[in-house]
Write an enzyme that holds these catalytic residues in place. Sequence first.
Site, PDB file in Angstrom:
ATOM      1  N   ASP A  17       0.827  -1.209   0.000  1.00 21.13           N
ATOM      2  CA  ASP A  17       0.000   0.000   0.000  1.00 21.13           C
ATOM      3  C   ASP A  17       0.865   1.264   0.000  1.00 21.13           C
ATOM      4  O   ASP A  17       1.992   1.257   0.492  1.00 21.13           O
ATOM      5  CB  ASP A  17      -0.918  -0.015   1.234  1.00 21.13           C
ATOM      6  CG  ASP A  17      -2.075   0.955   1.093  1.00 21.13           C
ATOM      7  OD1 ASP A  17      -2.420   1.313  -0.056  1.00 21.13           O
ATOM      8  OD2 ASP A  17      -2.646   1.355   2.132  1.00 21.13           O
ATOM      9  N   GLY A  18       0.295   2.323  -0.573  1.00 17.67           N
ATOM     10  CA  GLY A  18       0.943   3.637  -0.490  1.00 17.67           C
ATOM     11  C   GLY A  18       1.559   4.155  -1.776  1.00 17.67           C
ATOM     12  O   GLY A  18       2.259   5.169  -1.753  1.00 17.67           O
ATOM     13  N   ARG A  21       0.123   7.739  -2.372  1.00 14.66           N
ATOM     14  CA  ARG A  21       0.658   8.746  -1.459  1.00 14.66           C
ATOM     15  C   ARG A  21       2.131   9.023  -1.746  1.00 14.66           C
ATOM     16  O   ARG A  21       2.584  10.161  -1.667  1.00 14.66           O
ATOM     17  CB  ARG A  21       0.466   8.285  -0.004  1.00 14.66           C
ATOM     18  CG  ARG A  21      -0.938   8.583   0.526  1.00 14.66           C
ATOM     19  CD  ARG A  21      -1.227   7.806   1.787  1.00 14.66           C
ATOM     20  NE  ARG A  21      -1.533   6.409   1.476  1.00 14.66           N
ATOM     21  CZ  ARG A  21      -1.747   5.474   2.402  1.00 14.66           C
ATOM     22  NH1 ARG A  21      -1.653   5.777   3.683  1.00 14.66           N
ATOM     23  NH2 ARG A  21      -2.050   4.252   2.041  1.00 14.66           N
ATOM     24  N   TRP A  22       2.861   7.991  -2.086  1.00 12.80           N
ATOM     25  CA  TRP A  22       4.290   8.160  -2.430  1.00 12.80           C
ATOM     26  C   TRP A  22       4.428   9.130  -3.604  1.00 12.80           C
ATOM     27  O   TRP A  22       5.261  10.044  -3.595  1.00 12.80           O
ATOM     28  CB  TRP A  22       4.874   6.795  -2.795  1.00 12.80           C
ATOM     29  CG  TRP A  22       6.317   6.794  -3.177  1.00 12.80           C
ATOM     30  CD1 TRP A  22       7.389   6.623  -2.347  1.00 12.80           C
ATOM     31  CD2 TRP A  22       6.866   6.966  -4.503  1.00 12.80           C
ATOM     32  NE1 TRP A  22       8.559   6.675  -3.056  1.00 12.80           N
ATOM     33  CE2 TRP A  22       8.274   6.890  -4.385  1.00 12.80           C
ATOM     34  CE3 TRP A  22       6.308   7.178  -5.760  1.00 12.80           C
ATOM     35  CZ2 TRP A  22       9.124   7.002  -5.484  1.00 12.80           C
ATOM     36  CZ3 TRP A  22       7.158   7.305  -6.853  1.00 12.80           C
ATOM     37  CH2 TRP A  22       8.545   7.219  -6.705  1.00 12.80           C
ATOM     38  N   ASN A  65     -11.045  -2.316  -5.624  1.00 15.18           N
ATOM     39  CA  ASN A  65     -10.260  -1.322  -6.370  1.00 15.18           C
ATOM     40  C   ASN A  65     -10.903  -0.909  -7.703  1.00 15.18           C
ATOM     41  O   ASN A  65     -10.506   0.102  -8.300  1.00 15.18           O
ATOM     42  CB  ASN A  65      -8.824  -1.805  -6.614  1.00 15.18           C
ATOM     43  CG  ASN A  65      -7.949  -1.786  -5.373  1.00 15.18           C
ATOM     44  OD1 ASN A  65      -7.059  -2.625  -5.194  1.00 15.18           O
ATOM     45  ND2 ASN A  65      -8.167  -0.823  -4.483  1.00 15.18           N
ATOM     46  N   ARG A 191      -4.990  -2.212   8.727  1.00 13.39           N
ATOM     47  CA  ARG A 191      -6.203  -2.997   8.466  1.00 13.39           C
ATOM     48  C   ARG A 191      -5.898  -4.034   7.398  1.00 13.39           C
ATOM     49  O   ARG A 191      -4.878  -3.970   6.710  1.00 13.39           O
ATOM     50  CB  ARG A 191      -7.363  -2.085   8.048  1.00 13.39           C
ATOM     51  CG  ARG A 191      -7.072  -1.210   6.860  1.00 13.39           C
ATOM     52  CD  ARG A 191      -8.308  -0.412   6.404  1.00 13.39           C
ATOM     53  NE  ARG A 191      -7.928   0.591   5.412  1.00 13.39           N
ATOM     54  CZ  ARG A 191      -7.741   1.885   5.667  1.00 13.39           C
ATOM     55  NH1 ARG A 191      -7.944   2.376   6.870  1.00 13.39           N
ATOM     56  NH2 ARG A 191      -7.367   2.707   4.697  1.00 13.39           N
ATOM     57  N   SER A 193      -8.155  -4.929   4.862  1.00 12.66           N
ATOM     58  CA  SER A 193      -8.726  -4.571   3.554  1.00 12.66           C
ATOM     59  C   SER A 193      -9.083  -5.788   2.703  1.00 12.66           C
ATOM     60  O   SER A 193      -8.779  -5.836   1.500  1.00 12.66           O
ATOM     61  CB  SER A 193      -7.781  -3.629   2.787  1.00 12.66           C
ATOM     62  OG  SER A 193      -7.581  -2.424   3.514  1.00 12.66           O
TER      63      SER A 193
HETATM   64  C1  IPE Z   1      -5.449  -2.700  -0.393  1.00  8.80           C
HETATM   65  O1  IPE Z   1      -5.140  -1.368  -0.479  1.00  8.80           O
HETATM   66  C2  IPE Z   1      -5.442  -3.302  -1.767  1.00  8.80           C
HETATM   67  C3  IPE Z   1      -4.136  -3.449  -2.416  1.00  8.80           C
HETATM   68  C4  IPE Z   1      -2.979  -3.110  -1.888  1.00  8.80           C
HETATM   69  C5  IPE Z   1      -4.173  -4.014  -3.730  1.00  8.80           C
HETATM   70  P1  IPE Z   1      -6.257  -0.240  -0.613  1.00  8.80           P
HETATM   71  O2  IPE Z   1      -5.530   1.054  -0.712  1.00  8.80           O
HETATM   72  O3  IPE Z   1      -7.193  -0.582  -1.703  1.00  8.80           O
HETATM   73  O4  IPE Z   1      -7.031  -0.370   0.783  1.00  8.80           O
HETATM   74  P2  IPE Z   1      -7.864   0.691   1.610  1.00  8.80           P
HETATM   75  O5  IPE Z   1      -8.873   1.276   0.674  1.00  8.80           O
HETATM   76  O6  IPE Z   1      -6.908   1.728   2.094  1.00  8.80           O
HETATM   77  O7  IPE Z   1      -8.461  -0.080   2.731  1.00  8.80           O
HETATM   78  C1  IPE Z   2      -1.489   0.319  -3.439  1.00  9.27           C
HETATM   79  O1  IPE Z   2      -1.300   1.679  -3.449  1.00  9.27           O
HETATM   80  C2  IPE Z   2      -1.751  -0.255  -4.817  1.00  9.27           C
HETATM   81  C3  IPE Z   2      -3.163  -0.601  -5.055  1.00  9.27           C
HETATM   82  C4  IPE Z   2      -4.134  -0.545  -4.183  1.00  9.27           C
HETATM   83  C5  IPE Z   2      -3.484  -1.069  -6.383  1.00  9.27           C
HETATM   84  P1  IPE Z   2      -2.530   2.693  -3.414  1.00  9.27           P
HETATM   85  O2  IPE Z   2      -2.911   3.034  -4.811  1.00  9.27           O
HETATM   86  O3  IPE Z   2      -3.622   2.182  -2.563  1.00  9.27           O
HETATM   87  O4  IPE Z   2      -1.844   3.956  -2.724  1.00  9.27           O
HETATM   88  P2  IPE Z   2      -2.491   4.911  -1.658  1.00  9.27           P
HETATM   89  O5  IPE Z   2      -2.987   4.065  -0.538  1.00  9.27           O
HETATM   90  O6  IPE Z   2      -3.593   5.656  -2.347  1.00  9.27           O
HETATM   91  O7  IPE Z   2      -1.366   5.788  -1.236  1.00  9.27           O
HETATM   92 MG    MG Z   3      -4.105   2.349  -0.619  1.00  8.11          MG
END
Ligand code: IPE
Ligand code: IPE
Ligand code: MG
Length: 240
Positions: A17-18, A21-22, A65, A191, A193
């Site tokens: 995750d992230g 934001r990165w 997603n 969490r 998720s």
């Molecule tokens: C979980 O991350 C799904 C993946 C990393 C693919 P999300 O960014 O979708 O989760 P939430 O929405 O913060 O719970």
């Molecule tokens: C995780 O990064 C990748 C996927 C969920 C596909 P995010 O896209 O959720 O990144 P943040 O949480 O918005 O930073």
């Molecule tokens: Mg995310």
Amino acid sequence: MSEEERRVPGHVAIIMDGNGRWAKRRGLPRNMGHARGAQVVEQILEDADDLGIRVLTVYAFSTENWTRPQSEVTALMNLLNRYLRSSVGKCMKNNVRVRIIGDRTKLSDELVESIRNMEETTAGNTGILFQIAINYGGRDEIVRAVRAVAEDVRSGVLKPEEITEEAIAAHTDTAGEPDPDLLIRTCGDERISNFLLWQSAYTELYFTDVAWPDFTREELEKAIDAYNGRDRRFGGLKEK
Ligand code: IPE
Ligand code: IPE
Ligand code: MG
């Protein structure tokens, strides 16, 4: 902790995750974060293999997603397709077996073909198992498993009283593989998720503030060190 005294978890799962934001912190479009994240996962697969991890399962795209903007969904699907097409040779060279978990009925024909090709080509490899969750949701997986069990009951293969934890596990996407020992989630949120709900009953959880595109072998080793400090009781009593 030295290599000799470290117990390496057999199965590590990662909620990567992230990425968004990165990218945002750097004034870049979110998709640049995903592109960078895809490079990091290739490196971490090699590091995990090198450290002796037997199964690595990563969350690439959840059943939730799809609610993201179409342009981001398309970019993620293209990235996954490109990875599956371009890394077959590397997986063969490194003896990596790839398996995709999740519901592929909603994926494009092109992506399904890339998955089939990757899985079939690497099926005989005996090294690390790399499981990628695409259109994966833990609840969705349980629903699909229960449906399959119900079909077995309807066709007479199974009696209702023969529905056991093993029977359900045999119909999950990870059938035949051990449950994760360690689950890592990057970028601060604590969490699940909807990841590996059935399989994570006794998994050790590890959260780090590091965003996925900044995740390194050192961070993986830190998670493994934390895992080594855990006392896994599985509902029993502490060992003397
Ligand atoms: C979980 O991350 C799904 C993946 C990393 C693919 P999300 O960014 O979708 O989760 P939430 O929405 O913060 O719970
Ligand atoms: C995780 O990064 C990748 C996927 C969920 C596909 P995010 O896209 O959720 O990144 P943040 O949480 O918005 O930073
Ligand atoms: Mg995310």
